[in-house]
Each structure stands twice: as C-alpha cells, then as structure tokens.
Scaffold this motif. Structure first.
Motif, PDB file in Angstrom:
ATOM      1  N   THR A  10      85.481  18.833  24.732  1.00  0.00           N
ATOM      2  CA  THR A  10      85.023  20.092  24.248  1.00  0.00           C
ATOM      3  C   THR A  10      84.436  21.000  25.392  1.00  0.00           C
ATOM      4  O   THR A  10      83.929  20.512  26.132  1.00  0.00           O
ATOM      5  CB  THR A  10      83.918  19.952  23.033  1.00  0.00           C
ATOM      6  OG1 THR A  10      83.419  21.544  22.749  1.00  0.00           O
ATOM      7  CG2 THR A  10      82.809  19.457  23.527  1.00  0.00           C
ATOM      8  N   GLY A  11      84.580  22.181  25.277  1.00  0.00           N
ATOM      9  CA  GLY A  11      83.664  23.091  26.185  1.00  0.00           C
ATOM     10  C   GLY A  11      84.137  23.117  27.700  1.00  0.00           C
ATOM     11  O   GLY A  11      83.504  23.598  28.413  1.00  0.00           O
ATOM     12  N   ASN A  12      85.520  22.591  27.795  1.00  0.00           N
ATOM     13  CA  ASN A  12      86.110  22.911  29.429  1.00  0.00           C
ATOM     14  C   ASN A  12      86.625  24.209  29.402  1.00  0.00           C
ATOM     15  O   ASN A  12      86.952  24.946  28.529  1.00  0.00           O
ATOM     16  CB  ASN A  12      87.097  21.756  29.575  1.00  0.00           C
ATOM     17  CG  ASN A  12      86.537  20.298  29.393  1.00  0.00           C
ATOM     18  OD1 ASN A  12      85.843  19.815  30.272  1.00  0.00           O
ATOM     19  ND2 ASN A  12      86.644  19.738  28.063  1.00  0.00           N
TER      20      ASN A  12
ATOM     21  N   GLY B 153      82.772   8.351  24.161  1.00  0.00           N
ATOM     22  CA  GLY B 153      82.298   9.317  25.465  1.00  0.00           C
ATOM     23  C   GLY B 153      82.618  11.073  25.267  1.00  0.00           C
ATOM     24  O   GLY B 153      83.204  11.269  24.215  1.00  0.00           O
ATOM     25  N   ILE B 154      82.208  11.581  26.177  1.00  0.00           N
ATOM     26  CA  ILE B 154      82.537  13.096  26.186  1.00  0.00           C
ATOM     27  C   ILE B 154      82.844  13.688  27.515  1.00  0.00           C
ATOM     28  O   ILE B 154      82.765  13.232  28.342  1.00  0.00           O
ATOM     29  CB  ILE B 154      80.996  13.877  25.891  1.00  0.00           C
ATOM     30  CG1 ILE B 154      80.462  13.396  24.437  1.00  0.00           C
ATOM     31  CG2 ILE B 154      81.125  15.411  25.767  1.00  0.00           C
ATOM     32  CD1 ILE B 154      78.980  13.756  24.258  1.00  0.00           C
ATOM     33  N   ILE B 155      84.027  14.354  27.282  1.00  0.00           N
ATOM     34  CA  ILE B 155      84.464  15.119  28.284  1.00  0.00           C
ATOM     35  C   ILE B 155      84.218  16.616  28.244  1.00  0.00           C
ATOM     36  O   ILE B 155      84.742  17.302  27.357  1.00  0.00           O
ATOM     37  CB  ILE B 155      86.193  14.944  28.527  1.00  0.00           C
ATOM     38  CG1 ILE B 155      86.262  13.515  28.773  1.00  0.00           C
ATOM     39  CG2 ILE B 155      86.583  15.642  29.766  1.00  0.00           C
ATOM     40  CD1 ILE B 155      87.862  13.164  28.590  1.00  0.00           C
ATOM     41  N   ARG B 156      83.330  17.336  28.949  1.00  0.00           N
ATOM     42  CA  ARG B 156      82.810  18.649  28.566  1.00  0.00           C
ATOM     43  C   ARG B 156      82.545  19.210  29.736  1.00  0.00           C
ATOM     44  O   ARG B 156      81.792  18.672  30.896  1.00  0.00           O
ATOM     45  CB  ARG B 156      81.441  18.247  28.065  1.00  0.00           C
ATOM     46  CG  ARG B 156      80.947  19.661  27.273  1.00  0.00           C
ATOM     47  CD  ARG B 156      79.501  19.321  26.490  1.00  0.00           C
ATOM     48  NE  ARG B 156      78.589  18.548  27.282  1.00  0.00           N
ATOM     49  CZ  ARG B 156      77.568  17.795  26.772  1.00  0.00           C
ATOM     50  NH1 ARG B 156      77.743  17.488  25.809  1.00  0.00           N
ATOM     51  NH2 ARG B 156      76.876  17.112  27.734  1.00  0.00           N
TER      52      ARG B 156
ATOM     53  N   SER C 135      92.107  21.302  32.491  1.00  0.00           N
ATOM     54  CA  SER C 135      90.759  21.158  33.006  1.00  0.00           C
ATOM     55  C   SER C 135      90.074  19.932  32.634  1.00  0.00           C
ATOM     56  O   SER C 135      89.158  19.393  33.194  1.00  0.00           O
ATOM     57  CB  SER C 135      89.879  22.193  32.942  1.00  0.00           C
ATOM     58  OG  SER C 135      89.828  22.766  31.582  1.00  0.00           O
ATOM     59  N   ALA C 136      90.230  19.599  31.232  1.00  0.00           N
ATOM     60  CA  ALA C 136      89.645  18.402  30.656  1.00  0.00           C
ATOM     61  C   ALA C 136      90.696  17.160  31.152  1.00  0.00           C
ATOM     62  O   ALA C 136      90.151  16.116  31.544  1.00  0.00           O
ATOM     63  CB  ALA C 136      89.424  18.400  29.323  1.00  0.00           C
TER      64      ALA C 136
ATOM     65  N   SER D 211      96.008  25.742  29.161  1.00  0.00           N
ATOM     66  CA  SER D 211      95.252  24.903  28.042  1.00  0.00           C
ATOM     67  C   SER D 211      94.414  23.763  28.772  1.00  0.00           C
ATOM     68  O   SER D 211      94.583  23.196  29.877  1.00  0.00           O
ATOM     69  CB  SER D 211      95.938  24.454  26.908  1.00  0.00           C
ATOM     70  OG  SER D 211      96.551  25.378  26.104  1.00  0.00           O
ATOM     71  N   LYS D 212      93.289  23.334  28.052  1.00  0.00           N
ATOM     72  CA  LYS D 212      92.314  22.023  28.602  1.00  0.00           C
ATOM     73  C   LYS D 212      92.857  20.791  28.774  1.00  0.00           C
ATOM     74  O   LYS D 212      92.399  19.917  29.294  1.00  0.00           O
ATOM     75  CB  LYS D 212      90.852  22.520  28.277  1.00  0.00           C
ATOM     76  CG  LYS D 212      90.512  23.905  28.617  1.00  0.00           C
ATOM     77  CD  LYS D 212      89.318  24.400  27.693  1.00  0.00           C
ATOM     78  CE  LYS D 212      89.704  24.927  26.511  1.00  0.00           C
ATOM     79  NZ  LYS D 212      88.487  25.360  25.753  1.00  0.00           N
TER      80      LYS D 212
END
Length: 290
Positions: free
Chosen positions: A95-97, A63-66, A74-75, A111-112
């Motif tokens: 990525t991209g959080n 999966g993705i956490i974005r 934030s992630a 940091s995320k």
C-alpha cells in the motif's frame, strides 16, 4: 539482501532477487526506497521495493511494502523466466507506493505491482494488496492458488491491451487457476476489477481447453476473461457512436450487436460481449432476432 548502491541511475532498492535466489518475506517493512532515472530508458525507472529478475523465487506471507517510489512497479517489479521462478503473495500488505514519473498516475504501465513473468500467484486472499497490478502480456497472467474469501478484498488490474498477439483483447484470459491447489478461478470474479475500457471481466463460457491460459489443461470456463462492454440507450444514444461508455451509447440493439461482434479478438470470440442498458431500451419489429 538489502541493497543501497548507485548506478547511472540513482537506486535505493529494498530487495533485489535474481539468478535463482529465493526470498521469503514473513514480516517487517520494505519502505521508503526510491529509484530516480536519467530518462534514457524505461528501465531507468523499474523497481524500488522488490526488484525480482530472471529465475528467482519470491514468497510474501507477511510484512508491509509501503512508501516506495519509482516508475514501473515501485512496490514489486516482476520480470521472471518462463520455466522457473515465481512471485507468490499469500499475506502481508502492499500500500501507499508511488510513481515519481512527472505527470503520470500510478496506473497502467506505472502501476505499483508490475508483472512481466509467468508465475504470479495470489495464494488466497491473504495478501492485502491495495496498489494497482499491471499485466504486461497475455503470457503474464494472475494465478489463483488458494481460496479468496476476505470481506472487502478487491484487486485492481490494468492490462497491456491492443491488437497484437501478446496484448489483451476480447476473449483474453486474465485470471486462471494454478492447476494444482485450485482448478477453478471463476468463484472469485467479485475480487477482481479490470480497468481496461471497453472490456470487463467475466467467467469463461465453454468447457474446452483454452490456448489463452498458460496453465496446461485449464478449460475456458475455469478462468476469468475479457468481454467487450457495449452500452445501449435508445433514447439518448446514437448508432454513429462506438458504445464504449454510457456517454457514447449506441441507439439500437442491432448496432450494439454489430459493435460487440466486431470488436478486436477474432471470429472465435466474436460473441464475447455484454450489452449494458444505460438508458431506455427499445426493441423494434425490425429487430426480430432480439
């Protein structure tokens, strides 16, 4: 469990995992969630993608956490109990959080991926985590529990560094084997980059048990730990400088040794430093030990 609920803070959390619950993510997307605090506490700002609290167990294999937005973590914000619960990353992409704290970059405490728990594992290099990782304490380390071999994989790590007992300093362990699936973390040095000047990550030095690791029985030379970096430039350096960067390089080997030996960490790790030659290096007759 997908939660969308208002508190005194505005929260839209992808997953909240707490109180002995178990969450397994093998696919799908946790994205575009947001936490906006009212500024009364830093707790206003934690978690957006996954908020992991207490003795929960979280496993991410796909999966993705974005695109999640908050302050700290934030992630993933992991605040776990000492003797139970874990966060295990074996796959998926983070990525991209983002951080939404004014004038703050997504690094350090912002940091995320924020680690404030005792069992944060990278089960191999399958987890494509492109967001920064922050370790809150020397009790909260990275455990390697599987082989990392993926080309180009690099985990960026920020540390709570300082002189107090639970802060990272010279000789502190950052990455350790889990002691079950893996007994040695040192082959994976190239996959981690620590952003905590004046320290760099290196392999442990001695084959004895270390109190700096949190896994019982792990020896220092099975871990990745912090060495103090000292920069030397005999032509452009100055022994009144601290040697923490090439632009502040010391001039002589004698001064470099002094700076390295006297770094924060205590007598047991006084030799845990590396001298980087960043310009011309000259050894004088008076420096016979070199």
């Amino acid at each position: 469990r997908v939660l969308h609920y208002p508190l005194r803070r505005q929260r839209q959390i992808g997953i909240r995992d707490s109180s002995y619950t178990t969450m397994e993510m093998s696919g799908g997307l946790i994205g575009n969630n947001q936490v906006i605090g009212n500024g009364s506490s830093y707790y206003d700002y934690y978690g957006a993608g996954i908020l992991h609290m207490s003795a929960a167990s979280t496993t991410i294999s796909g999966g993705i956490i974005r695109g999640n937005e908050g302050g700290r973590g934030s992630a993933i914000y992991y605040a776990g109990s000492q003797n139970s619960g874990s966060v295990i990353l074996s796959g998926g992409q983070i990525t991209g959080n983002k951080t939404n704290i004014s004038e703050k970059s997504p690094q350090g405490v912002y940091s995320k991926v924020y680690v404030q728990g005792w069992d944060f594992q990278l089960k191999g290099g399958g987890a494509d985590n492109r967001d920064n990782i922050y370790l809150n304490s020397t009790s909260h380390l990275i455990k390697v529990s599987g082989n990392i071999y993926q080309t180009g994989r690099l985990y960026h790590v920020f540390l709570n560094q300082g002189s107090s007992g639970n802060q990272f300093k010279k000789g502190s362990v950052v990455v350790q084997p889990d002691g079950n699936w893996m007994t040695d973390a040192t082959p994976y040095l190239a996959y981690f980059e620590v952003h905590s000047n004046p320290y760099v990550l290196d392999r442990g030095q001695v084959s004895q048990d270390t109190s700096n690791a949190t896994v019982t029985g792990v020896k220092e030379n099975q871990t990745l730990l912090l060495m103090q970096a000292v920069y030397l430039d005999s032509e452009h350096g100055d022994d009144s400088w601290d040697g923490t960067t090439p632009g502040k390089a010391v001039k002589t080997f004698t001064r470099a040794k002094y700076v390295g030996t006297n770094g924060i960490g205590g007598s047991a790790v006084e030799d845990y430093y590396i001298i980087y030659v960043s310009g011309k290096a000259t050894n004088t007759a008076a420096e016979s030990t070199w």
